[in-house]
Design an enzyme around this catalytic site. Structure first.
Site, mmCIF file in Angstrom:
data_model
loop_
_atom_site.group_PDB
_atom_site.id
_atom_site.type_symbol
_atom_site.label_atom_id
_atom_site.label_comp_id
_atom_site.label_asym_id
_atom_site.label_seq_id
_atom_site.Cartn_x
_atom_site.Cartn_y
_atom_site.Cartn_z
ATOM 1 N N ASN A 45 -6.712 9.739 8.113
ATOM 2 C CA ASN A 45 -5.818 8.512 8.280
ATOM 3 C C ASN A 45 -5.609 8.301 9.761
ATOM 4 O O ASN A 45 -4.529 7.682 10.165
ATOM 5 C CB ASN A 45 -4.482 9.111 7.708
ATOM 6 C CG ASN A 45 -4.296 9.292 6.166
ATOM 7 O OD1 ASN A 45 -5.079 8.670 5.652
ATOM 8 N ND2 ASN A 45 -3.822 10.650 5.809
ATOM 9 N N HIS A 131 4.608 7.889 -3.168
ATOM 10 C CA HIS A 131 4.217 9.057 -2.543
ATOM 11 C C HIS A 131 5.056 10.472 -3.072
ATOM 12 O O HIS A 131 6.249 10.173 -3.401
ATOM 13 C CB HIS A 131 4.462 9.198 -1.141
ATOM 14 C CG HIS A 131 3.746 10.594 -0.312
ATOM 15 N ND1 HIS A 131 4.463 11.540 -0.078
ATOM 16 C CD2 HIS A 131 2.353 10.559 0.145
ATOM 17 C CE1 HIS A 131 3.497 12.493 0.470
ATOM 18 N NE2 HIS A 131 2.355 11.823 0.650
ATOM 19 N N GLU A 172 6.473 2.338 -1.072
ATOM 20 C CA GLU A 172 5.705 2.471 0.159
ATOM 21 C C GLU A 172 5.578 0.899 0.535
ATOM 22 O O GLU A 172 5.405 -0.168 -0.341
ATOM 23 C CB GLU A 172 4.290 3.084 -0.102
ATOM 24 C CG GLU A 172 4.583 4.466 -0.505
ATOM 25 C CD GLU A 172 3.076 5.222 -0.971
ATOM 26 O OE1 GLU A 172 2.156 4.916 -0.247
ATOM 27 O OE2 GLU A 172 3.115 6.339 -1.732
ATOM 28 N N SER A 176 -0.648 4.356 -0.547
ATOM 29 C CA SER A 176 -1.634 5.453 0.163
ATOM 30 C C SER A 176 -2.996 5.648 -0.465
ATOM 31 O O SER A 176 -3.954 5.857 -0.162
ATOM 32 C CB SER A 176 -1.029 6.862 0.425
ATOM 33 O OG SER A 176 -0.430 7.155 -1.028
ATOM 34 N N ASP A 201 8.542 2.964 2.993
ATOM 35 C CA ASP A 201 7.843 4.004 3.704
ATOM 36 C C ASP A 201 6.795 3.355 3.957
ATOM 37 O O ASP A 201 5.565 2.738 3.499
ATOM 38 C CB ASP A 201 7.515 5.006 2.527
ATOM 39 C CG ASP A 201 6.581 6.128 3.080
ATOM 40 O OD1 ASP A 201 6.102 5.994 4.231
ATOM 41 O OD2 ASP A 201 6.569 7.144 2.254
ATOM 42 N N HIS A 204 1.422 4.099 6.121
ATOM 43 C CA HIS A 204 0.095 3.354 5.974
ATOM 44 C C HIS A 204 -0.088 2.142 6.897
ATOM 45 O O HIS A 204 -1.138 1.526 6.804
ATOM 46 C CB HIS A 204 -0.733 3.427 4.798
ATOM 47 C CG HIS A 204 -0.731 4.825 4.210
ATOM 48 N ND1 HIS A 204 -1.774 5.848 4.620
ATOM 49 C CD2 HIS A 204 0.007 5.507 3.519
ATOM 50 C CE1 HIS A 204 -1.859 6.973 4.061
ATOM 51 N NE2 HIS A 204 -0.589 6.971 3.227
ATOM 52 N N LYS A 235 -0.233 9.334 11.297
ATOM 53 C CA LYS A 235 -1.338 8.745 10.772
ATOM 54 C C LYS A 235 -1.882 7.814 12.066
ATOM 55 O O LYS A 235 -2.551 8.357 12.826
ATOM 56 C CB LYS A 235 -1.010 7.944 9.541
ATOM 57 C CG LYS A 235 -0.967 8.815 8.264
ATOM 58 C CD LYS A 235 -0.442 8.486 7.080
ATOM 59 C CE LYS A 235 -0.565 9.665 6.077
ATOM 60 N NZ LYS A 235 0.359 9.834 5.175
HETATM 61 C C1 LIG Z 1 1.403 10.851 4.549
HETATM 62 C C2 LIG Z 1 2.362 10.405 3.924
HETATM 63 C C3 LIG Z 1 3.699 10.828 4.022
HETATM 64 C C4 LIG Z 1 3.982 12.092 4.680
HETATM 65 O O1 LIG Z 1 3.832 12.073 6.105
HETATM 66 P P1 LIG Z 1 3.476 13.325 6.728
HETATM 67 O O2 LIG Z 1 3.648 12.946 8.167
HETATM 68 O O3 LIG Z 1 1.838 13.334 6.887
HETATM 69 O O4 LIG Z 1 4.093 14.457 6.333
HETATM 70 C C5 LIG Z 1 4.922 10.365 3.458
HETATM 71 N N1 LIG Z 1 4.446 9.146 2.720
HETATM 72 C C6 LIG Z 1 3.342 8.542 2.684
HETATM 73 C C7 LIG Z 1 3.183 7.288 1.781
HETATM 74 C C8 LIG Z 1 2.377 9.189 3.128
HETATM 75 O O5 LIG Z 1 1.019 8.875 2.862
#
Ligand SMILES: *Cc1c(COP(=O)(O)O)cnc(C)c1O
Length: 382
Positions: A45, A131, A172, A176, A201, A204, A235
């Site tokens: 990522n 997620h 999101e 993801s 969220d 990505h 990411k």
């Molecule tokens: C990766 C991810 C997280 C968690 O983030 P980290 O920093 O890896 O703990 C939360 N929400 C989504 C949609 C993700 O893809």
């Protein structure tokens, strides 16, 4: 009563759901060494190619010299150091919010935030594909949990009509495992009409989409209408940690109530300082240059994958491109065949995605070279 651990493992293997850890012997770059073999990596990522960049290595090094390696205490005790506060101020400005708070991981953000803001008598309404950390956070809060099918706005509206207490919609922005976008404009309209709040969220999307990489909400001019803007530093930022951008009042409440913020050691000051450097890069011309390189690869792959009828052309530009296969075992075999040919493209299966929707998940990075992407596409055709 025996615990039957081995039987449980055997069942995972039988169902094609077995997972194990593989050791990477090189930095996170497009070409990686995995257990003695060389591969082209299409599974990280690290969208902007920052994880192993000279810029961030130097930033970390300088910050370690200046602030030390560890933070020594939790944020409320004596672990809050100037890089944490500077980063939070910069993130708030980046997200167009009054304030921001950082956490040790993206996962920890909703786990602390939802239980701090909601409890029994309140309602969380989640997109079905949200997620795991969002689902777990909703459960932990004790609020009533409602789920709408992915991007299904009629169902979302029906749930909003009957929701009680404080009502939070959770989604999101870029999903993801599918790489598609939330129908954000409509979701914002709906939650406003019913007086609900939205947690978005942008894990990505941040760094990848929108002006200066500010994410999907910014690309649609909706930042000011999203009460809780969440993201990760792990990411596109190439580091680790997570953040929530919100009003000053919400952030103050989280400082007092969010258990995943309070009862854990503060992130390393060096990582916080490097995240500030990453943020500066993401917002500036270097960020634009990397986003353009990434988008070139995305167009290159989508042209082929969309030709095969695999994704919705209306939803371009995320760096995640799924090739839906369906059967768990076939997905695992296809991923293994690609690995044999020198390409790392993971098979994603239940429980990460629904049963029967196993897929290959291609992720692209600004650090890829066009000929590396060509090589992947040639192999996929074969
Ligand atoms: C990766 C991810 C997280 C968690 O983030 P980290 O920093 O890896 O703990 C939360 N929400 C989504 C949609 C993700 O893809």
């Amino acid at each position: 009563m025996s615990w039957q651990i081995q039987a449980e493992l055997d069942e995972l293997r039988d169902q094609g759901l077995w997972r194990d850890l593989r050791r990477l012997d090189s930095p996170q770059e497009p070409v990686v060494q995995l257990q003695g073999k060389t591969y082209l990596n299409f599974s990280s990522n690290d969208y902007l190619g920052l994880a192993a960049s000279e810029t961030l290595k130097a930033a970390l090094h300088e910050a370690i010299v200046r602030y030390g390696a560890g933070s020594g205490a939790s944020r409320l005790v004596c672990g809050t150091m100037s890089p944490h506060l500077e980063l939070e101020e910069a993130l708030a400005a980046f997200k167009g919010s009054e304030a921001a708070l950082t956490f040790t991981s993206g996962f920890a953000v909703p786990i602390g935030t939802l239980p701090a803001l909601l409890g029994p008598g309140d309602t969380v309404i989640l997109d079905k594909l949200s997620h795991a950390c969002l689902v777990d956070a909703a459960k932990l809060s004790g609020a009533t949990l409602r789920v709408f099918p992915h991007n299904h706005l009629e169902k979302l509206e029906r749930l909003l009509q009957t929701a009680k207490g404080r009502v939070l919609v959770v989604t999101e922005s870029i999903f993801s495992m599918d790489g598609d976008a939330a129908r954000l404009r409509e979701i914002v309209e709906l939650k406003d009409r019913y007086g609900a709040w939205l947690l978005l969220d942008e894990a990505h999307a941040v760094g990848v989409l929108g002006p200066q990489g500010r994410g999907l909400a910014a690309s649609l001019g909706l930042e000011k209408r999203v009460e809780l803007q969440m993201g990760t530093l792990s990411k596109a930022f190439g580091l680790s940690g997570g953040y929530l951008a919100a009003s000053r009042a919400v952030v103050d409440l989280l400082i007092n109530r969010a258990r995943s913020f309070i009862y854990t050691t503060a992130p390393s000051p060096a990582v916080a300082a490097a995240a500030g450097v990453a943020l500066g890069l993401i917002q500036g011309p270097e960020g634009d240059r990397r986003r353009e390189a990434l988008q070139q690869h995305v167009r290159q792959v989508r042209a082929v994958v969309e030709g095969a009828g695999q994704t919705d052309p209306a939803q371009a530009s995320s760096a995640i491109i799924p090739l839906i296969i369906g059967d768990e075992k076939v997905a695992v075999e296809t991923s293994a065949a690609l690995r044999e040919a020198g390409f790392l493209v993971p098979a994603i299966r239940y429980p990460t995605v629904a049963r029967g929707t196993a897929r290959l998940r291609i992720t692209l990075s600004a650090a890829h070279q066009a000929q590396q992407v060509d090589a992947l596409l040639a192999q996929l055709k074969a």
